[in-house]
Scaffold this motif. Structure first.
Motif, PDB file in Angstrom:
ATOM      1  N   VAL A 354       0.827  -1.216   0.000  1.00 50.97           N
ATOM      2  CA  VAL A 354       0.000   0.000   0.000  1.00 50.97           C
ATOM      3  C   VAL A 354       0.863   1.268   0.000  1.00 50.97           C
ATOM      4  N   SER A 355       2.140   1.093  -0.356  1.00 52.60           N
ATOM      5  CA  SER A 355       3.021   2.262  -0.350  1.00 52.60           C
ATOM      6  C   SER A 355       2.909   3.073  -1.648  1.00 52.60           C
ATOM      7  N   THR A 356       2.268   2.471  -2.692  1.00 55.07           N
ATOM      8  CA  THR A 356       2.138   3.216  -3.949  1.00 55.07           C
ATOM      9  C   THR A 356       0.763   3.871  -4.015  1.00 55.07           C
ATOM     10  N   THR A 357       0.640   4.898  -4.853  1.00 59.33           N
ATOM     11  CA  THR A 357      -0.629   5.648  -4.857  1.00 59.33           C
ATOM     12  C   THR A 357      -1.649   5.070  -5.839  1.00 59.33           C
ATOM     13  N   ASN A 358      -1.189   4.286  -6.843  1.00 60.82           N
ATOM     14  CA  ASN A 358      -2.162   3.816  -7.846  1.00 60.82           C
ATOM     15  C   ASN A 358      -2.751   2.449  -7.514  1.00 60.82           C
ATOM     16  N   SER A 359      -2.494   1.948  -6.330  1.00 59.16           N
ATOM     17  CA  SER A 359      -3.118   0.689  -5.922  1.00 59.16           C
ATOM     18  C   SER A 359      -3.322   0.718  -4.411  1.00 59.16           C
ATOM     19  N   GLY A 360      -4.038  -0.289  -3.916  1.00 60.51           N
ATOM     20  CA  GLY A 360      -4.234  -0.406  -2.466  1.00 60.51           C
ATOM     21  C   GLY A 360      -5.334   0.501  -1.965  1.00 60.51           C
ATOM     22  N   PHE A 361      -5.093   1.190  -0.841  1.00 60.66           N
ATOM     23  CA  PHE A 361      -6.140   1.954  -0.163  1.00 60.66           C
ATOM     24  C   PHE A 361      -6.896   2.915  -1.068  1.00 60.66           C
ATOM     25  N   ASP A 362      -8.208   2.781  -1.037  1.00 57.51           N
ATOM     26  CA  ASP A 362      -9.135   3.685  -1.713  1.00 57.51           C
ATOM     27  C   ASP A 362      -8.975   3.731  -3.235  1.00 57.51           C
ATOM     28  N   SER A 363      -8.166   2.826  -3.787  1.00 58.42           N
ATOM     29  CA  SER A 363      -7.975   2.831  -5.230  1.00 58.42           C
ATOM     30  C   SER A 363      -8.937   1.813  -5.852  1.00 58.42           C
ATOM     31  N   GLU A 364      -9.184   1.961  -7.166  1.00 59.31           N
ATOM     32  CA  GLU A 364     -10.018   0.967  -7.869  1.00 59.31           C
ATOM     33  C   GLU A 364      -9.192  -0.268  -8.201  1.00 59.31           C
ATOM     34  N   ASN A 365      -7.872  -0.113  -8.119  1.00 60.52           N
ATOM     35  CA  ASN A 365      -6.971  -1.193  -8.539  1.00 60.52           C
ATOM     36  C   ASN A 365      -6.142  -1.698  -7.379  1.00 60.52           C
ATOM     37  N   ASN A 366      -5.543  -2.823  -7.621  1.00 63.41           N
ATOM     38  CA  ASN A 366      -4.649  -3.372  -6.615  1.00 63.41           C
ATOM     39  C   ASN A 366      -3.595  -4.210  -7.314  1.00 63.41           C
ATOM     40  N   PRO A 377       3.732 -18.834  -4.538  1.00 62.40           N
ATOM     41  CA  PRO A 377       3.056 -17.522  -4.536  1.00 62.40           C
ATOM     42  C   PRO A 377       2.603 -17.138  -5.947  1.00 62.40           C
ATOM     43  N   GLU A 378       1.423 -16.515  -6.016  1.00 58.15           N
ATOM     44  CA  GLU A 378       0.946 -16.053  -7.333  1.00 58.15           C
ATOM     45  C   GLU A 378       0.903 -14.531  -7.322  1.00 58.15           C
ATOM     46  N   ILE A 379       1.584 -13.949  -8.298  1.00 60.67           N
ATOM     47  CA  ILE A 379       1.626 -12.483  -8.351  1.00 60.67           C
ATOM     48  C   ILE A 379       0.556 -12.003  -9.334  1.00 60.67           C
ATOM     49  N   ILE A 380      -0.289 -11.085  -8.888  1.00 66.48           N
ATOM     50  CA  ILE A 380      -1.269 -10.486  -9.812  1.00 66.48           C
ATOM     51  C   ILE A 380      -0.866  -9.019  -9.982  1.00 66.48           C
ATOM     52  N   SER A 381      -0.506  -8.661 -11.212  1.00 68.10           N
ATOM     53  CA  SER A 381      -0.050  -7.289 -11.466  1.00 68.10           C
ATOM     54  C   SER A 381      -1.242  -6.333 -11.399  1.00 68.10           C
ATOM     55  N   LEU A 382      -0.963  -5.051 -11.504  1.00 68.80           N
ATOM     56  CA  LEU A 382      -1.998  -4.023 -11.315  1.00 68.80           C
ATOM     57  C   LEU A 382      -3.278  -4.355 -12.106  1.00 68.80           C
ATOM     58  N   SER A 383      -4.366  -4.592 -11.387  1.00 69.85           N
ATOM     59  CA  SER A 383      -5.644  -4.981 -12.017  1.00 69.85           C
ATOM     60  C   SER A 383      -6.792  -4.378 -11.200  1.00 69.85           C
ATOM     61  N   PRO A 384      -7.968  -4.281 -11.817  1.00 69.54           N
ATOM     62  CA  PRO A 384      -9.137  -3.821 -11.052  1.00 69.54           C
ATOM     63  C   PRO A 384      -9.393  -4.768  -9.868  1.00 69.54           C
ATOM     64  N   LYS A 385      -9.877  -4.201  -8.770  1.00 68.27           N
ATOM     65  CA  LYS A 385     -10.098  -5.025  -7.579  1.00 68.27           C
ATOM     66  C   LYS A 385     -11.066  -6.177  -7.842  1.00 68.27           C
ATOM     67  N   ILE A 386     -12.055  -5.964  -8.718  1.00 64.53           N
ATOM     68  CA  ILE A 386     -13.021  -7.044  -8.975  1.00 64.53           C
ATOM     69  C   ILE A 386     -12.326  -8.216  -9.679  1.00 64.53           C
ATOM     70  N   ALA A 387     -11.362  -7.922 -10.552  1.00 59.65           N
ATOM     71  CA  ALA A 387     -10.645  -9.007 -11.248  1.00 59.65           C
ATOM     72  C   ALA A 387      -9.807  -9.793 -10.232  1.00 59.65           C
ATOM     73  N   ILE A 388      -9.179  -9.076  -9.316  1.00 61.38           N
ATOM     74  CA  ILE A 388      -8.383  -9.753  -8.278  1.00 61.38           C
ATOM     75  C   ILE A 388      -9.302 -10.588  -7.384  1.00 61.38           C
ATOM     76  N   ALA A 389     -10.448 -10.004  -7.042  1.00 59.07           N
ATOM     77  CA  ALA A 389     -11.406 -10.719  -6.184  1.00 59.07           C
ATOM     78  C   ALA A 389     -11.847 -12.023  -6.855  1.00 59.07           C
ATOM     79  N   ARG A 390     -12.076 -11.970  -8.184  1.00 60.57           N
ATOM     80  CA  ARG A 390     -12.523 -13.179  -8.895  1.00 60.57           C
ATOM     81  C   ARG A 390     -11.426 -14.234  -8.893  1.00 60.57           C
TER      82      ARG A 390
END
Ligand SMILES: Cc1cc2nc3c(=O)[nH]c(=O)nc-3n(C[C@H](O)[C@H](O)[C@H](O)COP(=O)(O)O)c2cc1C
Length: 401
Positions: A354-366, A377-390
């Protein structure tokens, strides 16, 4: 947008009730949801709305007559096979009776009986008709024949008074049907999933609290993804950010409230996902009255530890229950996450930086890394939160299977 209908073949049967005009909106909503739609109409339905309306909306010929096709094609059998879901909207008392009794005397009833599609029916009629003993009997029969019945609303009827019998709004019909069909056929059907969302609030006095930057968006995305797979979802949340159809919301404020609600719900749950950002500490005492400013003096607030929800769920869990934690860190993300997975007895840990501004807290992406006990471990690069949730929910469904 309801992904449930995407690429599904849906046959909408319209019968001769005053609410037939609403079927046009239903067809449009299904098409907006990327379903392929065809329409069949009874002869009486065509007194209320023309087949041309539906032909234009569905971009397809409308089934109205058993003998309308060229002689080589048996249209009702073709359409019966084609359909994944059949909606009868609105359904007249007459159609409810025919379907319950197996009376097959026109193009639409012939198609319905020949189809193994999931079947949804939304009766709409005068309240006296609805409460007639034959209607009650017939609706009961349809339910035991596995028809999904959308109950009529109470509201203003064409007769000019308020009573039960009104066709629910088309969006309500398709949302309700999606949830109930997912609960029948989804990969998480019959599974209870408890999810937490948002930042907890720890009261300092009646008007102030300590909190954090969590918006709850990840928790809400997880709830949406779980519902899409047919789970029975309880969202223990600190805010009512969106209304997700089919999710039971439990609104809480402090970590202690969330802790109590989670333990209560977890007892008969299959999965717990802790996506909320809970406060590790709370003021030792919340002042009864608003704290007054004393000029020139600093204010010291003493904090005490809050219960650790994830650790406690991890301690309580049985062999059949899965526990998924989130780790929001600003440094050494993977190292902390790995430790947390073990310490909290979790089955999966989702680490986000959560140290970057374009992901994590209050962002649409993560951007996250998913750690499991038994997988790399599986790495998911910057994606919409709904895609990560799925993706997370897909892993959970596989683990539960
Ligand atoms: C103006 C009008 C409105 C009607 N509205 C309804 C209705 O809302 N629900 C219903 O069950 N029947 C309604 N009916 C009666 C049906 O049209 C009638 O039972 C017909 O046989 C139904 O045919 P179908 O089921 O093949 O479409 C209405 C009839 C008229 C004349």
């Amino acid at each position: 947008m309801n992904d449930f209908y995407k690429n599904k073949n849906i046959l909408v049967i319209v019968t001769g009730g005053i609410a037939a005009y609403k079927a046009a909106t239903l067809v449009r909503e299904l098409i907006k949801n990327e379903a392929r739609v065809r329409v069949g109409m009874t002869v009486t339905a065509q007194e209320f709305i023309t087949s041309r309306t539906f032909a234009v909306l569905s971009h397809h010929e409308v089934l109205t007559d058993l003998f309308q096709a060229n002689e080589a094609e048996v249209m009702h059998i073709e359409w019966a096979k084609w359909a994944d879901i059949i909606f009868v909207v609105p359904a007249t008392a007459n159609m409810v009776g025919k379907l319950a009794q197996g009376i097959i005397d026109d193009a639409v009833t012939s198609t319905i009986i020949a189809s193994s599609a999931e079947k949804v029916i939304a009766p709409a009629m005068n309240d006296v008709m609805l409460n007639a003993p034959a209607m009650i009997r017939n609706l009961h029969t349809l339910k035991s024949d596995d028809w999904l019945v959308i109950e009529p609303d109470i509201g203003f009827l064409a007769e000019g008074y308020d009573a039960q019998g009104r066709l629910p709004e088309p969006l309500e019909i398709i949302n309700q049907a999606a949830i109930r069909l997912q609960a029948r056929i989804g990969r998480l059907a019959g599974r209870k999933i408890v999810i937490t969302a948002g930042g907890t609030r720890e009261a300092l006095d009646p008007v102030r609290y300590l909190t954090n930057r969590s918006s709850g968006k990840m928790g809400f995305a997880l709830a949406q993804a779980a519902v899409e797979l047919g789970a029975d979802v309880v969202l223990v949340t600190t805010n009512s950010r969106y209304k997700i159809y089919g999710v039971r919301e439990v609104l809480v404020s402090s970590t202690r409230d969330m802790h109590a609600a989670v333990l209560h719900e977890f007892d008969n749950a299959d999965v717990f996902i802790g996506a909320a950002a809970v406060s590790d500490y709370r003021p030792v005492e919340a002042a009864k009255d608003k704290i007054k400013k004393k000029s020139g003096e600093n204010l010291t607030i003493k904090l005490m530890q809050n219960p650790d929800i994830l650790a406690e769920v991890g301690r309580h869990k049985t062999m059949k229950q899965l526990v998924v934690g989130f780790a929001a860190e600003t440094q050494n993300v993977l190292e902390y996450a790995r430790k947390k997975l073990i310490q909290k007895n979790a089955d999966m840990l989702v680490a986000n930086d959560v140290s970057t501004t374009n992901s994590g807290f209050d962002s649409e992406n993560n951007r996250v890394t998913i750690l499991s006990r038994d997988e790399d471990p599986e790495i998911i690069s910057l994606s919409p939160k709904i895609a990560i949730a799925r993706s997370i929910m897909d892993k959970i469904a596989k683990k539960l299977a």
